[in-house]
Design an enzyme around this catalytic site. Structure first.
Site, PDB file in Angstrom:
ATOM      1  CB  THR A  20      -0.941  -0.032   1.223  1.00 40.46           C
ATOM      2  OG1 THR A  20      -1.803  -1.154   1.083  1.00 40.46           O
ATOM      3  CG2 THR A  20      -1.776   1.225   1.337  1.00 40.46           C
ATOM      4  CE1 TYR A  32      -6.026  -0.196  -0.083  1.00 38.29           C
ATOM      5  CE2 TYR A  32      -3.939  -0.458  -1.220  1.00 38.29           C
ATOM      6  CZ  TYR A  32      -4.767  -0.753  -0.163  1.00 38.29           C
ATOM      7  OH  TYR A  32      -4.338  -1.605   0.813  1.00 38.29           O
ATOM      8  CB  THR A  98       0.925  -3.242   6.612  1.00 37.41           C
ATOM      9  OG1 THR A  98      -0.391  -3.218   6.053  1.00 37.41           O
ATOM     10  CG2 THR A  98       1.590  -1.900   6.454  1.00 37.41           C
ATOM     11  CG  ASP A  99      -2.451  -7.074   4.151  1.00 33.32           C
ATOM     12  OD1 ASP A  99      -2.722  -6.168   4.952  1.00 33.32           O
ATOM     13  OD2 ASP A  99      -3.106  -7.291   3.113  1.00 33.32           O
ATOM     14  CE  LYS A 171      -2.696  -4.487   8.388  1.00 32.75           C
ATOM     15  NZ  LYS A 171      -2.718  -4.376   6.926  1.00 32.75           N
ATOM     16  CD  GLU A 292      -6.932 -26.118  29.976  1.00 41.27           C
ATOM     17  OE1 GLU A 292      -7.993 -26.769  29.967  1.00 41.27           O
ATOM     18  OE2 GLU A 292      -6.844 -24.928  29.588  1.00 41.27           O
TER      19      GLU A 292
HETATM   20  C1  SIN Z   1      -0.817  -2.739   3.096  1.00 40.12           C
HETATM   21  O1  SIN Z   1       0.259  -2.630   2.566  1.00 40.12           O
HETATM   22  O2  SIN Z   1      -1.128  -1.992   4.054  1.00 40.12           O
HETATM   23  C2  SIN Z   1      -1.848  -3.749   2.701  1.00 40.12           C
HETATM   24  C3  SIN Z   1      -1.579  -4.416   1.420  1.00 40.12           C
HETATM   25  C4  SIN Z   1      -0.331  -5.223   1.426  1.00 40.12           C
HETATM   26  O3  SIN Z   1       0.006  -5.809   2.439  1.00 40.12           O
HETATM   27  O4  SIN Z   1       0.321  -5.262   0.369  1.00 40.12           O
END
Ligand code: SIN
Length: 335
Positions: A20, A32, A98-99, A171, A292
């Site tokens: 992103t 996007y 970020t994913d 995340k 457990e």
């Molecule tokens: C992001 O970058 O925030 C989401 C999409 C991705 O991980 O490429």
């Protein structure tokens, strides 16, 4: 345009993979496309980086990080290691979605053998969004990578004015810019418009002290994640084993628990030589041995503090060295 950098500034290599941070809106503010802009365009949007470092850049991939794969991981690890071997180069910044950033960061934390800074950076808002977070994140990432105090801290993630350790970060929110959290052990530090404040050192082995290597070149062993829930059956565990999984990570309920039916299937898998790691779907806390579930009896491994996706990364690398459950368990207490 990048402001002309002084030849006395540190040299930083920027490896771009998309995400992103390089995204462009397609339907006003509602949709996007990730990885639409090149690394040159990203850097051109932050000319102030020229005051921090001399940058050279390489576009390693142009993908959303949901499409990150082993081949790209290997390429990133090789390009990062090659850059850091250059005595004239101070550090590496990797732009990344970020994913799956926490998985790539932890992978590199285990396979890149260098004390020099490696900093992953992304953004939650695409580059064309109102108040895009990418430019400041990128500026801060370069500042961290160029900073002497970033040495020896393993792979770091910079976002939202925070510096995180690869092992600790997750995340935690689908859309908010403050998505990254390190619930167990807190921040590595803060970075405020390029001004850096480190708070702590990594608690486990990483990078230069790591035993893992990709030198052999053969594909990493298959490891699947099984998500536990009310009424978990045995079918997915059996299917993973049948599909050739050499390891299973259980995203267990609570303290890494599984209902009786699935537990029996996991125990059978472990008996047949599949490495079974109990992690937790809760998003925080330690999974301990023999609380457990009788891990000693079943031959299970516990993930300690690693979330399921990071436990999978460590188990894949661990299985390149051993299939012994006790040795694998030791790795989960070491990295
Ligand atoms: C992001 O970058 O925030 C989401 C999409 C991705 O991980 O490429």
């Amino acid at each position: 345009m990048v402001r002309s950098a002084s030849p006395t500034l540190p040299r930083i290599r920027v490896l771009a993979t998309g995400g992103t941070i390089a995204g462009a809106e397609t339907k006003g503010a509602r949709g996007y496309k990730a990885a639409a802009f090149s690394v040159d365009a990203l850097i051109a949007a932050v000319p102030q980086v020229g005051e921090l470092a001399r940058l050279d850049v390489e576009q390693v991939a142009a993908i959303g990080s949901q499409d990150m794969d082993e081949a790209t991981w290997r390429k990133l690890a090789a390009r990062t290691s090659a850059a850091l071997a250059d005595a004239d180069l101070a550090g590496v910044v990797i732009t990344h979605g970020t994913d799956t950033m926490e998985e790539t960061a932890f992978f590199l934390n285990l396979v890149v053998r260098s004390e020099k800074p490696v900093v992953l950076v992304g953004a939650m808002r695409p580059a064309t969004a109102i108040s895009a977070d990418g430019p400041m994140n990128l500026f801060n990432a370069v500042a961290v990578a160029a900073h002497a105090e970033a040495h020896g801290r393993g792979v770091l993630v910079v976002a939202n004015d925070e510096i995180h350790f690869a092992r600790e970060i997750a995340k935690t929110n689908t859309t908010q810019v403050g998505t990254f959290r390190a619930t167990a052990r807190g921040l590595a530090g803060l970075v405020n418009a390029g001004r850096i404040h480190f708070y702590s050192a990594p608690v486990r082995k990483h990078t230069a002290q790591s035993e893992f290597s990709l030198d052999g070149g053969s594909a990493l062993p298959r490891v699947d994640i099984i998500y536990a829930h009310v009424g978990t059956g045995r079918e997915l565990i059996d299917a993973a084993v049948k599909a050739g999984a050499r390891g299973l990570v259980i995203a267990g309920v609570g303290d890494g628990n599984l209902g009786a039916t699935a537990l029996a299937a996991a125990a059978e898998a472990a008996k047949s030589g599949v490495a079974v790691v109990r992690s937790s779907r809760t998003g925080g806390g330690v999974v301990e041995r023999n609380i457990e579930i009788d891990d000693d009896r079943h031959g299970f491994i516990v993930a300690d503090e690693l979330n399921p996706q990071k436990a999978r990364v460590l188990l894949m690398l661990g299985l390149t060295r051993t299939r012994d459950a006790r040795e694998l368990q030791e790795m989960f207490f070491t990295y």
